[in-house]
Design a protein around this motif. Structure first.
Motif, PDB file in Angstrom:
ATOM      1  N   ARG A  23     -59.901 117.874 -85.550  1.00  0.00           N
ATOM      2  CA  ARG A  23     -60.028 118.688 -86.662  1.00  0.00           C
ATOM      3  C   ARG A  23     -60.480 120.042 -86.071  1.00  0.00           C
ATOM      4  O   ARG A  23     -59.747 121.071 -86.401  1.00  0.00           O
ATOM      5  CB  ARG A  23     -61.421 118.451 -87.660  1.00  0.00           C
ATOM      6  N   ALA A  24     -61.265 120.253 -85.171  1.00  0.00           N
ATOM      7  CA  ALA A  24     -61.670 121.331 -84.367  1.00  0.00           C
ATOM      8  C   ALA A  24     -60.136 122.021 -83.716  1.00  0.00           C
ATOM      9  O   ALA A  24     -59.955 123.086 -83.644  1.00  0.00           O
ATOM     10  CB  ALA A  24     -62.647 121.304 -83.171  1.00  0.00           C
ATOM     11  N   ALA A  25     -59.358 121.177 -83.109  1.00  0.00           N
ATOM     12  CA  ALA A  25     -58.178 121.556 -82.284  1.00  0.00           C
ATOM     13  C   ALA A  25     -57.418 122.437 -83.521  1.00  0.00           C
ATOM     14  O   ALA A  25     -56.825 123.379 -83.324  1.00  0.00           O
ATOM     15  CB  ALA A  25     -57.577 120.389 -81.698  1.00  0.00           C
ATOM     16  N   TYR A  26     -57.028 121.549 -84.504  1.00  0.00           N
ATOM     17  CA  TYR A  26     -55.989 121.873 -85.396  1.00  0.00           C
ATOM     18  C   TYR A  26     -56.600 123.031 -86.399  1.00  0.00           C
ATOM     19  O   TYR A  26     -55.762 123.788 -87.011  1.00  0.00           O
ATOM     20  CB  TYR A  26     -55.528 120.683 -86.078  1.00  0.00           C
ATOM     21  N   ARG A  27     -57.970 123.154 -86.656  1.00  0.00           N
ATOM     22  CA  ARG A  27     -58.478 124.476 -87.034  1.00  0.00           C
ATOM     23  C   ARG A  27     -57.938 125.711 -86.146  1.00  0.00           C
ATOM     24  O   ARG A  27     -57.712 126.609 -86.718  1.00  0.00           O
ATOM     25  CB  ARG A  27     -60.169 124.635 -87.023  1.00  0.00           C
ATOM     26  N   ARG A  28     -58.094 125.434 -84.999  1.00  0.00           N
ATOM     27  CA  ARG A  28     -57.478 126.751 -83.894  1.00  0.00           C
ATOM     28  C   ARG A  28     -56.074 126.762 -84.207  1.00  0.00           C
ATOM     29  O   ARG A  28     -55.431 127.852 -84.109  1.00  0.00           O
ATOM     30  CB  ARG A  28     -58.185 126.191 -82.547  1.00  0.00           C
ATOM     31  N   TRP A  29     -55.220 125.609 -84.181  1.00  0.00           N
ATOM     32  CA  TRP A  29     -54.027 125.676 -84.133  1.00  0.00           C
ATOM     33  C   TRP A  29     -53.252 126.235 -85.269  1.00  0.00           C
ATOM     34  O   TRP A  29     -52.348 126.839 -85.225  1.00  0.00           O
ATOM     35  CB  TRP A  29     -53.441 124.063 -83.931  1.00  0.00           C
ATOM     36  N   ALA A  30     -54.036 126.154 -86.556  1.00  0.00           N
ATOM     37  CA  ALA A  30     -53.223 126.054 -87.789  1.00  0.00           C
ATOM     38  C   ALA A  30     -52.514 127.508 -87.963  1.00  0.00           C
ATOM     39  O   ALA A  30     -51.295 127.723 -88.491  1.00  0.00           O
ATOM     40  CB  ALA A  30     -54.105 126.079 -88.834  1.00  0.00           C
ATOM     41  N   SER A  31     -53.209 128.558 -87.548  1.00  0.00           N
ATOM     42  CA  SER A  31     -52.384 130.030 -87.894  1.00  0.00           C
ATOM     43  C   SER A  31     -51.305 130.217 -86.916  1.00  0.00           C
ATOM     44  O   SER A  31     -50.485 130.953 -87.179  1.00  0.00           O
ATOM     45  CB  SER A  31     -53.484 131.019 -87.884  1.00  0.00           C
ATOM     46  N   PHE A  32     -51.223 129.600 -85.935  1.00  0.00           N
ATOM     47  CA  PHE A  32     -49.989 129.819 -85.049  1.00  0.00           C
ATOM     48  C   PHE A  32     -49.210 128.735 -84.459  1.00  0.00           C
ATOM     49  O   PHE A  32     -48.224 128.538 -83.649  1.00  0.00           O
ATOM     50  CB  PHE A  32     -50.249 130.621 -83.726  1.00  0.00           C
ATOM     51  N   TYR A  33     -49.415 127.362 -85.446  1.00  0.00           N
ATOM     52  CA  TYR A  33     -48.720 126.151 -85.080  1.00  0.00           C
ATOM     53  C   TYR A  33     -47.127 126.432 -85.136  1.00  0.00           C
ATOM     54  O   TYR A  33     -46.540 125.802 -84.153  1.00  0.00           O
ATOM     55  CB  TYR A  33     -49.175 124.890 -85.914  1.00  0.00           C
ATOM     56  N   ASP A  34     -46.943 127.005 -86.408  1.00  0.00           N
ATOM     57  CA  ASP A  34     -45.269 127.078 -86.641  1.00  0.00           C
ATOM     58  C   ASP A  34     -44.684 127.755 -85.558  1.00  0.00           C
ATOM     59  O   ASP A  34     -43.776 127.615 -85.236  1.00  0.00           O
ATOM     60  CB  ASP A  34     -45.188 127.540 -88.163  1.00  0.00           C
ATOM     61  N   SER A  35     -45.329 129.068 -85.230  1.00  0.00           N
ATOM     62  CA  SER A  35     -44.597 129.796 -84.388  1.00  0.00           C
ATOM     63  C   SER A  35     -44.556 129.484 -82.726  1.00  0.00           C
ATOM     64  O   SER A  35     -43.816 130.104 -82.158  1.00  0.00           O
ATOM     65  CB  SER A  35     -45.297 131.345 -84.457  1.00  0.00           C
ATOM     66  N   SER A  36     -45.502 128.346 -82.612  1.00  0.00           N
ATOM     67  CA  SER A  36     -45.553 127.996 -81.200  1.00  0.00           C
ATOM     68  C   SER A  36     -44.781 126.806 -81.041  1.00  0.00           C
ATOM     69  O   SER A  36     -43.643 126.430 -81.018  1.00  0.00           O
ATOM     70  CB  SER A  36     -46.960 127.935 -80.694  1.00  0.00           C
ATOM     71  N   PHE A  37     -45.669 125.492 -81.287  1.00  0.00           N
ATOM     72  CA  PHE A  37     -44.937 124.344 -81.419  1.00  0.00           C
ATOM     73  C   PHE A  37     -43.652 123.900 -82.293  1.00  0.00           C
ATOM     74  O   PHE A  37     -43.055 123.252 -82.137  1.00  0.00           O
ATOM     75  CB  PHE A  37     -46.044 123.258 -81.317  1.00  0.00           C
ATOM     76  N   GLY A  38     -43.949 124.566 -83.343  1.00  0.00           N
ATOM     77  CA  GLY A  38     -42.842 124.524 -84.273  1.00  0.00           C
ATOM     78  C   GLY A  38     -41.467 124.836 -83.775  1.00  0.00           C
ATOM     79  O   GLY A  38     -40.536 124.064 -84.319  1.00  0.00           O
ATOM     80  N   GLY A  39     -41.162 125.678 -82.941  1.00  0.00           N
ATOM     81  CA  GLY A  39     -39.883 125.800 -82.266  1.00  0.00           C
ATOM     82  C   GLY A  39     -39.256 124.735 -81.449  1.00  0.00           C
ATOM     83  O   GLY A  39     -38.350 123.998 -81.718  1.00  0.00           O
TER      84      GLY A  39
END
Ligand code: SAM
Length: 220
Positions: A23-39
């Motif tokens: 939960r803590a990791a994906y709280r941090r990831w959420a706002s830039f997940y699509d623009s980073s790992f999404g690609g």
């Protein structure tokens, strides 16, 4: 203390992730997940959804749905329920569903994929994309997928699995201690997910880019 070498492979990651760490990791990831790992993950995700679309049955459970990057790619006749531990990732998935008017997404629920509240055999297909190397116990995830999918249904994973040798093996080992911060296990081995008997029944297909990911399909 024992050391692991390339000839003494271990199936357990060196660092454990628990639900709070996820939960803590994906709280941090959420706002830039699509623009980073999404690609980098886009091709493999697309192939996993295309395979799901080809399979018979309409009831699909997406485990660890995240920000919902896969949701617009399901055929309209598939009915999707997505679950995730992270409220922040789910909020983005809900916004996507509303924005893209995805009427075939029946529900997005905050729920642990290792212990869901669904009845046995509720789904035709369960799919987990880039989730098996994140959950605290991949074997419990697989057991839960088996339980909620009807006999004769299908289970799919797409994931990064640790290399067995070569430069990628060293990079993955070097990154492993940062697993809690990263929110996934770079040193995640296929053996941590599949027992020998599962491996014998599974279809494994390398996915782009450069076979970095693998699509795993198991009949239930
Ligand atoms: C790398 S992201 C993948 C998201 C999405 N499947 C995709 O293709 O982009 C991993 C997701 O799994 C979720 N997750 C990890 N452990 C979980 C669990 N036990 N139950 C439900 N979701 C979990 C995380 O919160 C995160 O959203």
């Amino acid at each position: 203390m024992s050391h692991t070498t390339q000839t003494q492979r271990r199936s357990e990651p060196v660092v454990a992730l628990d639900a709070d760490a996820v939960r803590a990791a994906y709280r941090r990831w959420a706002s830039f997940y699509d623009s980073s790992f999404g690609g980098v993950s886009a091709w493999a995700r697309r192939r996993a959804v295309a395979e799901t679309n080809r399979l018979p049955g309409s009831r699909v459970l997406e485990m660890g749905v995240g920000t919902g990057l896969a949701l617009p790619r399901y055929r309209p006749e598939k009915r999707i329920i997505g679950i995730d531990l992270s409220a922040e990732m789910l909020a983005r998935a809900r916004a996507r569903v509303a924005h893209e008017q995805l009427t075939n997404v029946s529900a997005l629920l905050e729920m642990d994929a290792e212990a869901t509240s669904f009845s046995a055999a509720s789904f035709d297909i369960a799919v987990a994309m880039f989730v098996a190397s994140v959950v605290p116990s991949p074997r419990r995830l697989l057991a839960e997928m088996r339980r909620v999918v009807r006999p004769g249904g299908h289970i799919l994973f797409v994931n990064h699995f640790a290399a067995e040798s070569g430069p990628r093996w060293w990079v993955e080992r070097a990154l492993a201690p940062a697993s809690r911060k990263l929110g996934w296990h770079p040193d995640f081995a296929l053996e941590a997910l599949l027992r020998d008997e599962d491996r014998g029944r599974a279809t494994l297909r390398p996915m782009p880019p450069f076979g970095l990911f693998t699509l795993v399909q198991l009949p239930n």
